[in-house]
Design an enzyme around this catalytic site. Structure first.
Site, PDB file in Angstrom:
ATOM      1  N   ARG A  13      -0.563   1.718 -14.595  1.00  0.00           N
ATOM      2  CA  ARG A  13      -1.563   1.860 -13.527  1.00  0.00           C
ATOM      3  C   ARG A  13      -2.618   2.889 -13.921  1.00  0.00           C
ATOM      4  O   ARG A  13      -2.292   3.900 -14.553  1.00  0.00           O
ATOM      5  CB  ARG A  13      -0.863   2.326 -12.239  1.00  0.00           C
ATOM      6  CG  ARG A  13      -0.330   1.200 -11.413  1.00  0.00           C
ATOM      7  CD  ARG A  13       0.567   1.625 -10.276  1.00  0.00           C
ATOM      8  NE  ARG A  13       0.159   2.765  -9.481  1.00  0.00           N
ATOM      9  CZ  ARG A  13       0.834   3.222  -8.430  1.00  0.00           C
ATOM     10  NH1 ARG A  13       1.950   2.605  -8.040  1.00  0.00           N
ATOM     11  NH2 ARG A  13       0.433   4.279  -7.769  1.00  0.00           N
TER      12      ARG A  13
ATOM     13  N   ARG B 127      -3.016  13.505  -7.558  1.00  0.00           N
ATOM     14  CA  ARG B 127      -2.183  12.857  -6.538  1.00  0.00           C
ATOM     15  C   ARG B 127      -1.127  13.821  -6.005  1.00  0.00           C
ATOM     16  O   ARG B 127      -0.806  13.814  -4.817  1.00  0.00           O
ATOM     17  CB  ARG B 127      -1.505  11.603  -7.127  1.00  0.00           C
ATOM     18  CG  ARG B 127      -2.491  10.467  -7.344  1.00  0.00           C
ATOM     19  CD  ARG B 127      -1.934   9.408  -8.265  1.00  0.00           C
ATOM     20  NE  ARG B 127      -0.775   8.729  -7.742  1.00  0.00           N
ATOM     21  CZ  ARG B 127       0.105   8.079  -8.498  1.00  0.00           C
ATOM     22  NH1 ARG B 127      -0.056   8.023  -9.815  1.00  0.00           N
ATOM     23  NH2 ARG B 127       1.136   7.488  -7.952  1.00  0.00           N
TER      24      ARG B 127
ATOM     25  N   ARG C 242       5.730   5.328 -16.479  1.00  0.00           N
ATOM     26  CA  ARG C 242       5.996   4.161 -15.625  1.00  0.00           C
ATOM     27  C   ARG C 242       5.138   2.962 -16.042  1.00  0.00           C
ATOM     28  O   ARG C 242       3.973   3.079 -16.366  1.00  0.00           O
ATOM     29  CB  ARG C 242       5.676   4.479 -14.161  1.00  0.00           C
ATOM     30  CG  ARG C 242       5.732   3.235 -13.274  1.00  0.00           C
ATOM     31  CD  ARG C 242       5.670   3.532 -11.819  1.00  0.00           C
ATOM     32  NE  ARG C 242       4.435   4.187 -11.429  1.00  0.00           N
ATOM     33  CZ  ARG C 242       4.159   4.526 -10.181  1.00  0.00           C
ATOM     34  NH1 ARG C 242       5.054   4.305  -9.229  1.00  0.00           N
ATOM     35  NH2 ARG C 242       3.033   5.114  -9.893  1.00  0.00           N
TER      36      ARG C 242
ATOM     37  N   LYS D 170      10.291   6.097  -4.335  1.00  0.00           N
ATOM     38  CA  LYS D 170      10.264   5.391  -3.038  1.00  0.00           C
ATOM     39  C   LYS D 170      10.291   3.873  -3.265  1.00  0.00           C
ATOM     40  O   LYS D 170      11.071   3.152  -2.658  1.00  0.00           O
ATOM     41  CB  LYS D 170       8.987   5.749  -2.247  1.00  0.00           C
ATOM     42  CG  LYS D 170       8.809   7.237  -2.004  1.00  0.00           C
ATOM     43  CD  LYS D 170       7.540   7.541  -1.206  1.00  0.00           C
ATOM     44  CE  LYS D 170       6.256   7.190  -1.923  1.00  0.00           C
ATOM     45  NZ  LYS D 170       5.976   7.989  -3.123  1.00  0.00           N
TER      46      LYS D 170
ATOM     47  N   ARG E 296       0.612   8.643   5.507  1.00  0.00           N
ATOM     48  CA  ARG E 296       0.282   9.507   4.378  1.00  0.00           C
ATOM     49  C   ARG E 296      -0.373  10.798   4.864  1.00  0.00           C
ATOM     50  O   ARG E 296      -0.655  11.676   4.077  1.00  0.00           O
ATOM     51  CB  ARG E 296      -0.705   8.726   3.560  1.00  0.00           C
ATOM     52  CG  ARG E 296      -0.808   8.906   2.092  1.00  0.00           C
ATOM     53  CD  ARG E 296       0.427   8.631   1.328  1.00  0.00           C
ATOM     54  NE  ARG E 296       0.120   8.496  -0.060  1.00  0.00           N
ATOM     55  CZ  ARG E 296       0.437   7.468  -0.814  1.00  0.00           C
ATOM     56  NH1 ARG E 296       1.125   6.474  -0.314  1.00  0.00           N
ATOM     57  NH2 ARG E 296       0.113   7.454  -2.073  1.00  0.00           N
TER      58      ARG E 296
HETATM   59  P1  AP5 Z   1       8.599   4.564  -8.190  1.00  0.00           P
HETATM   60  O1  AP5 Z   1       9.760   4.014  -7.440  1.00  0.00           O
HETATM   61  O2  AP5 Z   1       7.553   3.616  -8.649  1.00  0.00           O
HETATM   62  O3  AP5 Z   1       7.954   5.790  -7.391  1.00  0.00           O
HETATM   63  P2  AP5 Z   1       7.143   5.836  -6.038  1.00  0.00           P
HETATM   64  O4  AP5 Z   1       7.678   6.981  -5.246  1.00  0.00           O
HETATM   65  O5  AP5 Z   1       7.129   4.502  -5.360  1.00  0.00           O
HETATM   66  O6  AP5 Z   1       5.721   6.223  -6.618  1.00  0.00           O
HETATM   67  P3  AP5 Z   1       4.248   5.667  -6.381  1.00  0.00           P
HETATM   68  O7  AP5 Z   1       3.423   6.272  -7.477  1.00  0.00           O
HETATM   69  O8  AP5 Z   1       4.201   4.189  -6.255  1.00  0.00           O
HETATM   70  O9  AP5 Z   1       3.893   6.305  -5.074  1.00  0.00           O
HETATM   71  P4  AP5 Z   1       2.541   6.740  -4.652  1.00  0.00           P
HETATM   72  O10 AP5 Z   1       2.952   7.189  -3.332  1.00  0.00           O
HETATM   73  O11 AP5 Z   1       1.752   7.708  -5.407  1.00  0.00           O
HETATM   74  O12 AP5 Z   1       1.648   5.430  -4.916  1.00  0.00           O
HETATM   75  P5  AP5 Z   1       1.135   4.324  -3.906  1.00  0.00           P
HETATM   76  O13 AP5 Z   1       1.212   3.062  -4.632  1.00  0.00           O
HETATM   77  O14 AP5 Z   1       1.781   4.473  -2.577  1.00  0.00           O
HETATM   78  O15 AP5 Z   1       9.179   5.372  -9.447  1.00  0.00           O
HETATM   79  C1  AP5 Z   1       8.342   5.979 -10.395  1.00  0.00           C
HETATM   80  C2  AP5 Z   1       8.930   5.795 -11.815  1.00  0.00           C
HETATM   81  O16 AP5 Z   1      10.166   6.509 -11.895  1.00  0.00           O
HETATM   82  C3  AP5 Z   1       9.255   4.324 -12.168  1.00  0.00           C
HETATM   83  O17 AP5 Z   1       9.008   4.110 -13.534  1.00  0.00           O
HETATM   84  C4  AP5 Z   1      10.753   4.198 -11.859  1.00  0.00           C
HETATM   85  O18 AP5 Z   1      11.375   3.218 -12.664  1.00  0.00           O
HETATM   86  C5  AP5 Z   1      11.251   5.609 -12.190  1.00  0.00           C
HETATM   87  N1  AP5 Z   1      12.371   6.033 -11.331  1.00  0.00           N
HETATM   88  C6  AP5 Z   1      12.519   5.816  -9.999  1.00  0.00           C
HETATM   89  N2  AP5 Z   1      13.662   6.378  -9.551  1.00  0.00           N
HETATM   90  C7  AP5 Z   1      14.238   6.978 -10.632  1.00  0.00           C
HETATM   91  C8  AP5 Z   1      15.440   7.743 -10.814  1.00  0.00           C
HETATM   92  N3  AP5 Z   1      16.291   8.003  -9.805  1.00  0.00           N
HETATM   93  N4  AP5 Z   1      15.702   8.217 -12.051  1.00  0.00           N
HETATM   94  C9  AP5 Z   1      14.862   7.966 -13.092  1.00  0.00           C
HETATM   95  N5  AP5 Z   1      13.717   7.239 -12.982  1.00  0.00           N
HETATM   96  C10 AP5 Z   1      13.414   6.760 -11.771  1.00  0.00           C
HETATM   97  O19 AP5 Z   1      -0.391   4.786  -3.712  1.00  0.00           O
HETATM   98  C11 AP5 Z   1      -1.364   4.663  -4.732  1.00  0.00           C
HETATM   99  C12 AP5 Z   1      -2.733   5.024  -4.159  1.00  0.00           C
HETATM  100  O20 AP5 Z   1      -3.077   4.121  -3.088  1.00  0.00           O
HETATM  101  C13 AP5 Z   1      -2.823   6.413  -3.516  1.00  0.00           C
HETATM  102  O21 AP5 Z   1      -3.103   7.417  -4.477  1.00  0.00           O
HETATM  103  C14 AP5 Z   1      -3.989   6.190  -2.533  1.00  0.00           C
HETATM  104  O22 AP5 Z   1      -5.238   6.220  -3.197  1.00  0.00           O
HETATM  105  C15 AP5 Z   1      -3.755   4.793  -2.028  1.00  0.00           C
HETATM  106  N6  AP5 Z   1      -2.912   4.739  -0.821  1.00  0.00           N
HETATM  107  C16 AP5 Z   1      -1.673   4.187  -0.709  1.00  0.00           C
HETATM  108  N7  AP5 Z   1      -1.212   4.313   0.543  1.00  0.00           N
HETATM  109  C17 AP5 Z   1      -2.187   4.950   1.251  1.00  0.00           C
HETATM  110  C18 AP5 Z   1      -2.302   5.388   2.599  1.00  0.00           C
HETATM  111  N8  AP5 Z   1      -1.284   5.177   3.491  1.00  0.00           N
HETATM  112  N9  AP5 Z   1      -3.425   6.025   2.979  1.00  0.00           N
HETATM  113  C19 AP5 Z   1      -4.445   6.244   2.107  1.00  0.00           C
HETATM  114  N10 AP5 Z   1      -4.403   5.873   0.810  1.00  0.00           N
HETATM  115  C20 AP5 Z   1      -3.278   5.225   0.390  1.00  0.00           C
END
Ligand code: AP5
Length: 208
Positions: free
Chosen positions: A154, A165, A127, A13, A88
């Protein structure tokens, strides 16, 4: 362009959002980035959020909702926004609908980046994230290609937290796919392909 990005942790994403922001200049509203910035700054909210994040649990809605509303009202979001990591759960989706209605805005689409769990575990374990700007890249990148900041792993990208997660995603977030399908807003892209191929489809699906 007002879009919600859906997808499991590590689906890509943030990667697709970075490309859309670069090309179209819309605001990237990532609740994960906002929460990590609060943790880094040691704000009250950051202190409260840290424990949940380290355990791979969702941070309570009341801590997240105001952050998002504030960002939606900011000037850069008036050109359009990409919500990444919000909503979420169903309660957050309902809050978002009413906040947007109050602001006289609509969502154009909810885009699901679809990737299988085994691919996700391997992506997240390798990552690295920029300490300064949050840019993400696979392991092996020591300096951030956009700002030169230091790349780190991270805390929630450790194997035991990744599984937690994924479980939280299945139980609390994945029902939103049906929520947006029911509103006829859902678009699905196969995220298990090279980044640029995924991006080409994203643009086609969003009619950009
Ligand atoms: P990346 O693009 O970083 O993936 P992502 O989908 O953004 O993953 P996140 O881990 O950031 O999402 P998340 O939803 O768990 O974390 P968030 O920060 O929102 O890609 C991942 C890897 O793959 C990278 O190395 C990239 O280079 C590689 N890649 C990407 N596309 C590729 C492809 N096509 N081919 C090969 N490689 C590829 O949340 C973290 C924490 O915050 C949560 O656990 C929670 O505690 C809290 N939180 C956040 N939002 C909320 C909310 N709304 N409500 C409550 N808690 C929340």
């Amino acid at each position: 362009m007002n879009i919600v990005l859906l997808g499991a942790p590590g689906a890509g994403k943030g990667t697709q959002a970075q490309k859309l922001v670069q090309e179209y200049g819309v605001a990237h509203i990532s609740t994960g980035d906002l929460l990590r910035a609060a943790v880094k700054a040691g704000t009250k909210l950051g202190v409260k959020a840290k424990g949940y994040m380290d355990e791979g649990k969702l941070v309570p809605d009341e801590l997240v909702v105001d952050l998002v509303k504030e960002r939606l009202e900011a000037e850069d979001a008036q050109r359009g926004f990409i919500l990444d990591g919000f909503p979420r759960n169903s309660a957050q989706a309902v809050v978002l609908d009413s906040a947007l209605a109050e602001m006289g805005k609509n969502l154009d689409a909810a885009l699901l980046v679809d990737v299988k769990a085994d691919v996700i575990v391997s992506r997240l374990s390798s990552r690295r994230t920029c300490k300064e700007c949050g840019y993400t890249a696979p392991a092996g990148t020591d300096k951030c290609p956009t700002c030169g900041g230091e790349m780190y792993q991270r805390d929630d990208d450790k194997p035991e937290t990744i599984q937690k997660r994924l479980d939280v995603y299945e139980t609390q977030t994945s029902p939103l796919v049906e929520y947006y399908r029911g509103k006829d807003m859902l678009k699905v892209v196969d995220g298990d392909r090279p980044v640029d191929e995924v991006y080409a489809d994203v643009k086609e699906l969003l009619a950009l």
